[in-house]
Design a protein around this motif. Structure first.
Motif, PDB file in Angstrom:
ATOM      1  N   UNK A  97      43.976 -49.221  -6.326  1.00 11.70           N
ATOM      2  CA  UNK A  97      44.845 -48.104  -6.684  1.00 11.70           C
ATOM      3  C   UNK A  97      44.654 -47.741  -8.144  1.00 11.70           C
ATOM      4  N   UNK A  98      44.039 -48.614  -8.913  1.00  8.63           N
ATOM      5  CA  UNK A  98      43.666 -48.326 -10.296  1.00  8.63           C
ATOM      6  C   UNK A  98      42.466 -49.197 -10.632  1.00  8.63           C
ATOM      7  N   UNK A  99      41.519 -48.718 -11.421  1.00 11.44           N
ATOM      8  CA  UNK A  99      40.366 -49.544 -11.783  1.00 11.44           C
ATOM      9  C   UNK A  99      40.751 -50.819 -12.527  1.00 11.44           C
ATOM     10  N   UNK A 100      41.873 -50.798 -13.212  1.00 14.25           N
ATOM     11  CA  UNK A 100      42.309 -51.989 -13.940  1.00 14.25           C
ATOM     12  C   UNK A 100      42.616 -53.153 -13.018  1.00 14.25           C
ATOM     13  N   UNK A 101      43.003 -52.863 -11.784  1.00 15.91           N
ATOM     14  CA  UNK A 101      43.361 -53.956 -10.876  1.00 15.91           C
ATOM     15  C   UNK A 101      42.147 -54.795 -10.496  1.00 15.91           C
ATOM     16  N   UNK A 102      40.945 -54.357 -10.805  1.00 13.18           N
ATOM     17  CA  UNK A 102      39.747 -55.148 -10.536  1.00 13.18           C
ATOM     18  C   UNK A 102      39.599 -56.278 -11.543  1.00 13.18           C
ATOM     19  N   UNK A 103      40.182 -56.130 -12.727  1.00 12.89           N
ATOM     20  CA  UNK A 103      39.994 -57.132 -13.776  1.00 12.89           C
ATOM     21  C   UNK A 103      41.288 -57.837 -14.191  1.00 12.89           C
ATOM     22  N   UNK A 104      42.427 -57.301 -13.799  1.00 12.65           N
ATOM     23  CA  UNK A 104      43.689 -57.946 -14.155  1.00 12.65           C
ATOM     24  C   UNK A 104      44.757 -57.550 -13.144  1.00 12.65           C
TER      25      UNK A 104
END
Length: 99
Positions: free
Chosen positions: A53-60
């Protein structure tokens, strides 16, 4: 997928763009590079990969900031429509502008 110069001229015409011959050549290269990248992305096997749902959720871990879907105001439709020139069944009536 590879575009031809005729395709670029047609796209420019549809977009109402006036391109010089050199600009058409440059745009042809850019569009073909874009479609090459798209084809590369299509060839990657993504089965088993959950959508983000957000690219940030791939790393944190990212907490969704959703508020509860609660009614917080009273219904004021009748009050808001009181000054309208024409209302029918709770809807504003407006003059027809498209035949």
């Amino acid at each position: 997928m590879s575009l031809r110069p005729e395709d670029v001229r047609r796209i420019a015409h549809l977009a109402r763009l006036e391109l010089k011959p050199q600009e058409q050549v440059e745009l042809l290269g850019q569009l073909n590079d874009f479609f090459t990248i798209v084809e590369q992305m299509r060839s990657v096997d993504t089965s088993g990969v959950a959508p983000l749902y957000t690219p940030l959720s791939a790393v944190q871990d990212v907490a969704l900031r959703l508020r509860p879907d609660d009614v917080t105001e009273i219904d004021q439709r009748a009050d808001n429509q009181r000054s309208a020139p024409a209302v029918e069944a709770g809807l504003f009536l407006v003059p027809r502008v498209i035949e």
